[in-house]
Design an enzyme around this catalytic site. Structure first.
Site, PDB file in Angstrom:
ATOM      1  N   TYR A 175      60.129  29.971  -0.981  1.00 30.00           N
ATOM      2  CA  TYR A 175      59.647  28.763  -0.276  1.00 30.00           C
ATOM      3  C   TYR A 175      59.369  27.529  -1.385  1.00 30.00           C
ATOM      4  CZ  TYR A 175      59.213  31.687   3.845  1.00 30.00           C
ATOM      5  OH  TYR A 175      59.626  32.565   4.631  1.00 30.00           O
ATOM      6  N   HIS A 188      63.358  23.795   8.226  1.00 32.23           N
ATOM      7  CA  HIS A 188      63.061  25.069   7.560  1.00 32.23           C
ATOM      8  C   HIS A 188      63.044  24.885   6.004  1.00 32.23           C
ATOM      9  CE1 HIS A 188      62.295  27.294  11.007  1.00 32.23           C
ATOM     10  NE2 HIS A 188      63.381  26.883  11.785  1.00 32.23           N
TER      11      HIS A 188
HETATM   12  C1  DQA Z   1      60.194  29.157   7.404  1.00 33.45           C
HETATM   13  C2  DQA Z   1      61.103  30.439   7.794  1.00 33.45           C
HETATM   14  C3  DQA Z   1      60.692  31.399   8.732  1.00 33.45           C
HETATM   15  O1  DQA Z   1      61.495  32.364   9.026  1.00 33.45           O
HETATM   16  C4  DQA Z   1      59.481  31.737   8.062  1.00 33.45           C
HETATM   17  O2  DQA Z   1      58.674  32.920   9.074  1.00 33.45           O
HETATM   18  C5  DQA Z   1      58.560  30.912   7.710  1.00 33.45           C
HETATM   19  C6  DQA Z   1      59.128  29.656   6.860  1.00 33.45           C
HETATM   20  C7  DQA Z   1      61.044  27.986   6.495  1.00 33.45           C
HETATM   21  O3  DQA Z   1      60.295  26.974   6.554  1.00 33.45           O
HETATM   22  O4  DQA Z   1      61.981  28.683   5.731  1.00 33.45           O
HETATM   23  O5  DQA Z   1      57.427  31.052   7.995  1.00 33.45           O
HETATM   24  O6  DQA Z   1      60.164  28.576   8.761  1.00 33.45           O
END
Ligand code: DQA
Length: 152
Positions: free
Chosen positions: A26, A104
């Site tokens: 992330y 995302h």
């Molecule tokens: C997310 C991707 C999702 O699968 C994950 O559960 C997240 C973050 C992303 O920003 O990449 O919490 O939404």
């Protein structure tokens, strides 16, 4: 349209831990830093921005309802893991009647199979995935241009 464009950014579960949580996936940017980038971009674009993070599905649903009752013009939504599981959140997106942009940080399509399904995808304007914090900035621009196109 009278007044400036009002965009809401909704961050879902666990996104409060950005920067500490799986930074290899992330990124190192914290939620506070991300929100500051979004606020700056909104100022540059001349739009009003309201940002909310919640770990609670119901709070996100309430926000979608409130936004849809005339408080917002469009929503940028990172629903986190609820993306893959929540019929209720999807129903709230539809009920809001607003253009919603799904974002995302990570490229969910390149990750575990359960992340390949987004229950939101069929009811949002579009998705921005895989660009880290830039997904949100691109999502914000997409939300603004969607609203501006609608009002012409
Ligand atoms: C997310 C991707 C999702 O699968 C994950 O559960 C997240 C973050 C992303 O920003 O990449 O919490 O939404």
């Amino acid at each position: 349209m009278s007044g400036s464009v009002r965009i809401w950014v909704l961050h879902g579960p666990n996104l409060n831990l950005l920067g500490q949580r799986e930074p290899q996936i992330y990124g190192a940017v914290t939620l506070q830093e991300l929100d500051a980038l979004l606020t700056q971009r909104a100022q540059d674009r001349g739009v009003e921005l309201h940002i909310l993070q919640s770990n609670h599905e119901g709070v996100l649903i309430d926000a979608l309802h409130e936004g849809g009752q005339g408080a917002a013009d469009a929503i940028v939504l990172n629903a986190g893991g609820l993306t893959h599981t929540s019929v209720c959140l999807r129903d709230a997106v539809v009920a809001s009647g607003l253009p919603v942009i799904e974002v995302h940080l990570s490229n969910v399509a390149a990750r575990e199979e359960f992340r390949h399904v987004s229950l939101l995808a069929p009811v949002v304007v579009g998705q921005v995935i895989g660009f880290g914090a830039d997904s949100y900035l691109l999502g914000l621009d997409a939300a603004i241009s969607t609203v501006r196109k609608q009002s012409h």
